[in-house]
Write a protein that holds these residues in place. Structure first.
Motif, PDB file in Angstrom:
ATOM      1  N   ASN A   1       5.063  15.296   8.087  1.00  0.00           N
ATOM      2  CA  ASN A   1       5.065  15.832   6.737  1.00  0.00           C
ATOM      3  C   ASN A   1       4.886  17.343   6.856  1.00  0.00           C
ATOM      4  N   VAL A   2       5.986  18.066   6.807  1.00  0.00           N
ATOM      5  CA  VAL A   2       5.976  19.510   7.022  1.00  0.00           C
ATOM      6  C   VAL A   2       5.289  20.231   5.863  1.00  0.00           C
ATOM      7  N   LEU A   3       5.462  19.717   4.650  1.00  0.00           N
ATOM      8  CA  LEU A   3       4.886  20.349   3.469  1.00  0.00           C
ATOM      9  C   LEU A   3       3.356  20.401   3.543  1.00  0.00           C
ATOM     10  N   LEU A   4       2.739  19.331   4.012  1.00  0.00           N
ATOM     11  CA  LEU A   4       1.280  19.264   4.106  1.00  0.00           C
ATOM     12  C   LEU A   4       0.758  19.537   5.519  1.00  0.00           C
ATOM     13  N   ASN A   5       1.625  19.886   6.447  1.00  0.00           N
ATOM     14  CA  ASN A   5       1.255  20.187   7.835  1.00  0.00           C
ATOM     15  C   ASN A   5       0.457  19.064   8.482  1.00  0.00           C
ATOM     16  N   ARG A   6       1.004  17.855   8.429  1.00  0.00           N
ATOM     17  CA  ARG A   6       0.318  16.721   9.023  1.00  0.00           C
ATOM     18  C   ARG A   6       1.319  15.678   9.483  1.00  0.00           C
ATOM     19  N   THR A   7       0.848  14.756  10.335  1.00  0.00           N
ATOM     20  CA  THR A   7       1.643  13.629  10.782  1.00  0.00           C
ATOM     21  C   THR A   7       1.030  12.374  10.177  1.00  0.00           C
ATOM     22  N   GLU A   8       1.851  11.591   9.476  1.00  0.00           N
ATOM     23  CA  GLU A   8       1.387  10.356   8.861  1.00  0.00           C
ATOM     24  C   GLU A   8       1.669   9.212   9.826  1.00  0.00           C
ATOM     25  N   ILE A   9       0.659   8.395  10.076  1.00  0.00           N
ATOM     26  CA  ILE A   9       0.725   7.354  11.103  1.00  0.00           C
ATOM     27  C   ILE A   9       0.448   5.996  10.469  1.00  0.00           C
ATOM     28  N   LYS A  10       1.267   5.016  10.817  1.00  0.00           N
ATOM     29  CA  LYS A  10       1.017   3.630  10.424  1.00  0.00           C
ATOM     30  C   LYS A  10       1.168   2.776  11.661  1.00  0.00           C
ATOM     31  N   GLY A  11       0.360   1.736  11.764  1.00  0.00           N
ATOM     32  CA  GLY A  11       0.465   0.905  12.949  1.00  0.00           C
ATOM     33  C   GLY A  11      -0.384  -0.339  12.880  1.00  0.00           C
ATOM     34  N   ILE A  12      -0.316  -1.099  13.948  1.00  0.00           N
ATOM     35  CA  ILE A  12      -1.098  -2.317  14.116  1.00  0.00           C
ATOM     36  C   ILE A  12      -1.824  -2.202  15.447  1.00  0.00           C
ATOM     37  N   ILE A  13      -3.088  -2.598  15.461  1.00  0.00           N
ATOM     38  CA  ILE A  13      -3.869  -2.532  16.692  1.00  0.00           C
ATOM     39  C   ILE A  13      -4.571  -3.869  16.909  1.00  0.00           C
ATOM     40  N   GLN A  14      -4.610  -4.294  18.152  1.00  0.00           N
ATOM     41  CA  GLN A  14      -5.326  -5.520  18.520  1.00  0.00           C
ATOM     42  C   GLN A  14      -6.802  -5.168  18.695  1.00  0.00           C
ATOM     43  N   SER A  15      -7.669  -5.994  18.128  1.00  0.00           N
ATOM     44  CA  SER A  15      -9.101  -5.727  18.266  1.00  0.00           C
ATOM     45  C   SER A  15      -9.794  -6.936  18.858  1.00  0.00           C
ATOM     46  N   GLU A  16     -10.754  -6.664  19.693  1.00  0.00           N
ATOM     47  CA  GLU A  16     -11.568  -7.721  20.291  1.00  0.00           C
ATOM     48  C   GLU A  16     -12.818  -7.877  19.449  1.00  0.00           C
ATOM     49  N   GLY A  17     -13.062  -9.050  18.917  1.00  0.00           N
ATOM     50  CA  GLY A  17     -14.269  -9.284  18.129  1.00  0.00           C
ATOM     51  C   GLY A  17     -14.135  -8.776  16.710  1.00  0.00           C
ATOM     52  N   ALA A  18     -15.104  -7.951  16.274  1.00  0.00           N
ATOM     53  CA  ALA A  18     -15.176  -7.485  14.891  1.00  0.00           C
ATOM     54  C   ALA A  18     -14.093  -6.457  14.577  1.00  0.00           C
ATOM     55  N   THR A  19     -13.929  -6.204  13.290  1.00  0.00           N
ATOM     56  CA  THR A  19     -12.992  -5.185  12.832  1.00  0.00           C
ATOM     57  C   THR A  19     -13.408  -3.825  13.399  1.00  0.00           C
ATOM     58  N   LEU A  20     -12.431  -3.022  13.768  1.00  0.00           N
ATOM     59  CA  LEU A  20     -12.723  -1.692  14.303  1.00  0.00           C
ATOM     60  C   LEU A  20     -13.380  -0.816  13.246  1.00  0.00           C
ATOM     61  N   SER A  21     -14.322   0.004  13.662  1.00  0.00           N
ATOM     62  CA  SER A  21     -14.928   0.973  12.749  1.00  0.00           C
ATOM     63  C   SER A  21     -13.995   2.178  12.631  1.00  0.00           C
ATOM     64  N   ASN A  22     -14.206   2.969  11.585  1.00  0.00           N
ATOM     65  CA  ASN A  22     -13.401   4.178  11.411  1.00  0.00           C
ATOM     66  C   ASN A  22     -13.550   5.103  12.617  1.00  0.00           C
ATOM     67  N   ALA A  23     -14.767   5.256  13.103  1.00  0.00           N
ATOM     68  CA  ALA A  23     -15.034   6.158  14.227  1.00  0.00           C
ATOM     69  C   ALA A  23     -14.277   5.714  15.483  1.00  0.00           C
ATOM     70  N   LYS A  24     -14.273   4.422  15.763  1.00  0.00           N
ATOM     71  CA  LYS A  24     -13.579   3.905  16.946  1.00  0.00           C
ATOM     72  C   LYS A  24     -12.073   4.093  16.813  1.00  0.00           C
ATOM     73  N   LEU A  25     -11.535   3.830  15.606  1.00  0.00           N
ATOM     74  CA  LEU A  25     -10.098   4.006  15.382  1.00  0.00           C
ATOM     75  C   LEU A  25      -9.693   5.470  15.497  1.00  0.00           C
ATOM     76  N   ILE A  26     -10.537   6.364  14.993  1.00  0.00           N
ATOM     77  CA  ILE A  26     -10.267   7.801  15.113  1.00  0.00           C
ATOM     78  C   ILE A  26     -10.243   8.206  16.581  1.00  0.00           C
ATOM     79  N   GLU A  27     -11.188   7.683  17.351  1.00  0.00           N
ATOM     80  CA  GLU A  27     -11.246   7.980  18.788  1.00  0.00           C
ATOM     81  C   GLU A  27      -9.955   7.527  19.488  1.00  0.00           C
ATOM     82  N   ILE A  28      -9.497   6.330  19.177  1.00  0.00           N
ATOM     83  CA  ILE A  28      -8.275   5.789  19.784  1.00  0.00           C
ATOM     84  C   ILE A  28      -7.063   6.623  19.387  1.00  0.00           C
ATOM     85  N   LEU A  29      -6.955   6.958  18.093  1.00  0.00           N
ATOM     86  CA  LEU A  29      -5.817   7.749  17.619  1.00  0.00           C
ATOM     87  C   LEU A  29      -5.830   9.168  18.175  1.00  0.00           C
TER      88      LEU A  29
END
Length: 103
Positions: A7-35
């Protein structure tokens, strides 16, 4: 990551995806770390928009954005009540540490 859109207008990259998780749902912090590793960006520049767990499966759909600069993120992303209190706590801790250092 199944979709990356620049997105050139807002100077950002928009990301969508699917991730496999072991056990509980991923926390925001863990997902941010992975991304951050995947996008080769600083964790402060990544904002999670949506995390949705599929019932009975170990997959999680997510939507996030990765800004190119800190200034762009500050200008576009709203400051939530949670972020305000977090910033105030950090300021208090810094002031207390400074006081203790002076004594």
């Amino acid at each position: 990551i199944k979709e990356k859109k620049e997105n050139v207008l807002l100077n950002r990259t928009e990301i969508k995806g699917i991730i496999q998780s072991e056990g509980a749902t991923l926390s925001n912090a863990k997902l941010i770390e992975i991304l951050a590793k995947e996008m080769k960006a600083e964790p402060e520049l990544i904002v999670i928009k949506k995390i949705k767990n599929q019932f009975g499966k170990k997959t999680t759909d997510f939507s996030a954005v990765a800004y190119h600069k800190k200034e762009d993120r500050k200008a576009i992303e709203p400051v939530t009540k949670f972020l305000k209190t977090k910033a105030e706590e950090a300021k208090k801790k810094a002031a207390e540490a400074k006081k203790e250092g002076e004594q």
